[in-house]
Design an enzyme around this catalytic site. Structure first.
Site, short mmCIF file in Angstrom:
data_model
loop_
_atom_site.label_atom_id
_atom_site.label_comp_id
_atom_site.label_asym_id
_atom_site.label_seq_id
_atom_site.Cartn_x
_atom_site.Cartn_y
_atom_site.Cartn_z
N LYS A 80 0.88 -1.17 0.00
CA LYS A 80 0.00 0.00 0.00
C LYS A 80 0.91 1.22 0.00
O LYS A 80 2.07 1.14 0.42
CB LYS A 80 -0.82 -0.02 1.30
CG LYS A 80 -2.10 0.77 1.24
CD LYS A 80 -3.26 -0.06 0.75
CE LYS A 80 -4.53 0.76 0.72
NZ LYS A 80 -5.70 0.00 0.33
N GLY A 185 -25.21 2.24 3.34
CA GLY A 185 -24.28 2.82 2.37
C GLY A 185 -24.64 2.39 0.95
O GLY A 185 -24.39 1.25 0.55
N GLY A 187 -23.53 3.47 -2.08
CA GLY A 187 -22.58 4.11 -2.98
C GLY A 187 -22.27 3.22 -4.17
O GLY A 187 -23.13 2.45 -4.63
N ASN A 188 -21.03 3.27 -4.63
CA ASN A 188 -20.64 2.50 -5.81
C ASN A 188 -20.88 1.00 -5.64
O ASN A 188 -21.35 0.34 -6.55
CB ASN A 188 -19.15 2.72 -6.09
CG ASN A 188 -18.93 4.06 -6.73
OD1 ASN A 188 -19.67 4.46 -7.63
ND2 ASN A 188 -17.94 4.79 -6.25
N VAL A 189 -20.54 0.48 -4.47
CA VAL A 189 -20.72 -0.95 -4.23
C VAL A 189 -22.15 -1.24 -3.74
O VAL A 189 -22.82 -2.14 -4.25
CB VAL A 189 -19.69 -1.48 -3.21
CG1 VAL A 189 -19.95 -2.94 -2.88
CG2 VAL A 189 -18.27 -1.30 -3.75
P1 NAD Z 1 -18.62 4.94 -1.95
O1 NAD Z 1 -17.97 6.13 -1.35
O2 NAD Z 1 -19.01 4.94 -3.38
O3 NAD Z 1 -19.94 4.57 -1.12
C1 NAD Z 1 -20.03 4.67 0.26
C2 NAD Z 1 -21.44 5.17 0.55
O4 NAD Z 1 -21.64 5.15 1.96
C3 NAD Z 1 -21.68 6.60 0.07
O5 NAD Z 1 -22.88 6.66 -0.65
C4 NAD Z 1 -21.77 7.39 1.38
O6 NAD Z 1 -22.65 8.49 1.29
C5 NAD Z 1 -22.29 6.34 2.33
N1 NAD Z 1 -22.02 6.58 3.73
C6 NAD Z 1 -20.92 7.15 4.30
N2 NAD Z 1 -21.07 7.17 5.64
C7 NAD Z 1 -22.25 6.59 5.91
C8 NAD Z 1 -22.97 6.32 7.09
N3 NAD Z 1 -22.50 6.67 8.28
N4 NAD Z 1 -24.17 5.69 7.01
C9 NAD Z 1 -24.67 5.35 5.79
N5 NAD Z 1 -24.05 5.60 4.63
C10 NAD Z 1 -22.87 6.22 4.69
O7 NAD Z 1 -17.65 3.72 -1.61
P2 NAD Z 1 -17.70 2.27 -2.26
O8 NAD Z 1 -16.69 2.19 -3.31
O9 NAD Z 1 -19.11 1.90 -2.51
O10 NAD Z 1 -17.14 1.39 -1.04
C11 NAD Z 1 -17.97 1.06 0.04
C12 NAD Z 1 -17.16 0.32 1.10
O11 NAD Z 1 -16.62 -0.87 0.53
C13 NAD Z 1 -15.97 1.10 1.63
O12 NAD Z 1 -15.77 0.76 2.97
C14 NAD Z 1 -14.81 0.58 0.81
O13 NAD Z 1 -13.57 0.69 1.50
C15 NAD Z 1 -15.20 -0.88 0.67
N6 NAD Z 1 -14.59 -1.50 -0.52
C16 NAD Z 1 -14.83 -1.00 -1.74
C17 NAD Z 1 -14.26 -1.61 -2.85
C18 NAD Z 1 -14.52 -1.09 -4.24
O14 NAD Z 1 -14.17 -1.79 -5.21
N7 NAD Z 1 -15.14 0.07 -4.40
C19 NAD Z 1 -13.43 -2.73 -2.70
C20 NAD Z 1 -13.22 -3.25 -1.41
C21 NAD Z 1 -13.80 -2.61 -0.32
#
Ligand code: NAD
Length: 366
Positions: A80, A185, A187-189
């Protein structure tokens, strides 16, 4: 600041401290273990207030990548990098280019991907000076759709596969129709996971701090809106935390009503012993670094040029890994997080015993 005796050091193979006064670049690259292959992990930019904070973060995250990639059976090690600075104020093309030059100097032992504070365009700027960046190629993704390198679709799909394995193991059902799932949450995932679940017939409850993200799931997927206070404690079958870490803690665990916790967010357990606390309550926890490995699997294959079918089959194997973890946990009486760590260690220590990564594998992904 201690390095070799740092509590998070854990026999890291390599640490580099980069400084470029002209551009203001101050960065640390940590390579934890390369026994399975070159270390691949995100490059995070964050305004750490002390160097010690930055060092602790990079060491912890780098070790986590060794475990995640080994558990996913990838020919990758763990690493990292962190850039110390505020990405909104201190990020410049010159700084990113300087980072790219430093990464090139590591000769491919470490490959950087996007992380919080960096984006695909940022990695492309670094890539002007090094080939050792990943998650940036436009190609046909694992799902047959055009991909710009964003790993989120593969992470969401892998989380869906892992959630199904957990439901099969704990609730004894393959059919998700009518299954009640609460997602924190969107978001993207989280949104993509919700879409997979909806297509499989599940009933959804959602919460996001951004009302428009939650509303999208309500409008497009027929999900029911929940509140910040309720989302983890609804009387559902599965809770899927997809926002932030440390949500499984002394306060939340006693209040959970779901029998399964299966979500994509990293570092879900606030402390290691919360793993046991979940088991004591009869809740099946799908370890975060096992279930959310779809993204790293996708990024790995970007560098090998594999077919979408190969990538998809590897992401599908997340279900088998989780089933193995659940079965070992039942047999040994030990919690799933501890078993996942043990299984990951078996997978990278076996390679250590055979000697470090062979040059062929390095050439393939490096
Ligand atoms: P993202 O930022 O697109 O989505 C996160 C969502 O959570 C956002 O919509 C945000 O508004 C919401 N959020 C933040 N705080 C919150 C709370 N207290 N209560 C409810 N919602 C809240 O991120 P992502 O890419 O969707 O990733 C989500 C999680 O998965 C993260 O923890 C990330 O580290 C983990 N992750 C993501 C990936 C990936 O490929 N994107 C891979 C491994 C792990």
């Amino acid at each position: 600041m201690n390095v070799f005796s740092h509590p998070e050091f854990d026999n890291h193979e390599h640490l580099s401290f980069f400084c470029d006064p002209e551009t203001g670049l101050k960065a640390i690259v940590a390579i934890h273990n390369t026994s399975r292959g070159p270390a691949l992990g995100g490059c995070r930019m964050f305004p750490y207030t002390t160097d010690e904070q930055a060092l602790r973060d990079v060491l912890r995250l780098s070790k986590g990548m060794t475990y995640k990639s080994a558990l996913a059976n990838l020919d990758l090690g763990g690493g990292k990098s962190v850039i110390i600075g505020d990405p909104r104020k201190e990020k410049s093309e010159a700084l990113l280019e300087a980072m790219g030059k430093h990464l090139e100097g590591l000769g491919g032992q470490y490959i950087a991907a996007e992380d919080s504070g960096t984006s695909v365009p940022d990695l492309k700027v670094m890539g002007r000076h090094t080939q050792h960046v990943a998650g940036i190629a436009e190609r046909i993704g694992f799902d047959g759709q055009p991909s710009n390198g964003d790993p989120s679709p593969a992470t969401a799909y892998g989380t869906f596969i892992g959630l199904k394995a957990a439901v099969r193991h704990k609730l004894g059902r393959d059919d998700l129709s009518g299954l009640k799932v609460a997602i924190q949450g969107i978001g993207n995932v989280g949104f993509r996971l919700a879409r997979h679940l909806k297509e499989a017939g599940a009933q959804l409850w959602v919460y996001d701090i951004f009302a428009e993200n939650m509303q999208r799931a309500v409008d497009e997927l027929g999900a029911k809106p929940a509140s910040a206070e309720d989302i983890l404690y609804l009387p559902v079958d599965v809770v899927a935390p997809c926002a932030m870490g440390a949500v499984l803690n002394d306060d939340s665990i006693p209040q959970l009503k779901a029998k399964v916790v299966a979500g994509a967010a990293n570092n879900l357990l606030e402390r290691a012993d919360h793993d046991q606390a979940l088991k004591d309550r009869g809740i099946l926890y799908a370890p975060d670094f096992a279930i959310n490995a779809g993204g790293i699997i996708d990024v790995f294959y970007e560098r090998t040029g594999a077919t979408p079918e190969t990538v998809r089959a590897h992401v599908d194997a997340i279900g088998d890994t989780l089933t193995e973890i659940f079965t070992r946990s039942d047999r040994s009486g030990r919690p799933t997080g501890a078993i996942a760590n043990e299984l990951a260690e078996e997978r990278f220590r076996k390679h250590e015993a055979r000697g470090n990564a062979n040059p062929e594998r390095l050439a393939r992904v490096g």
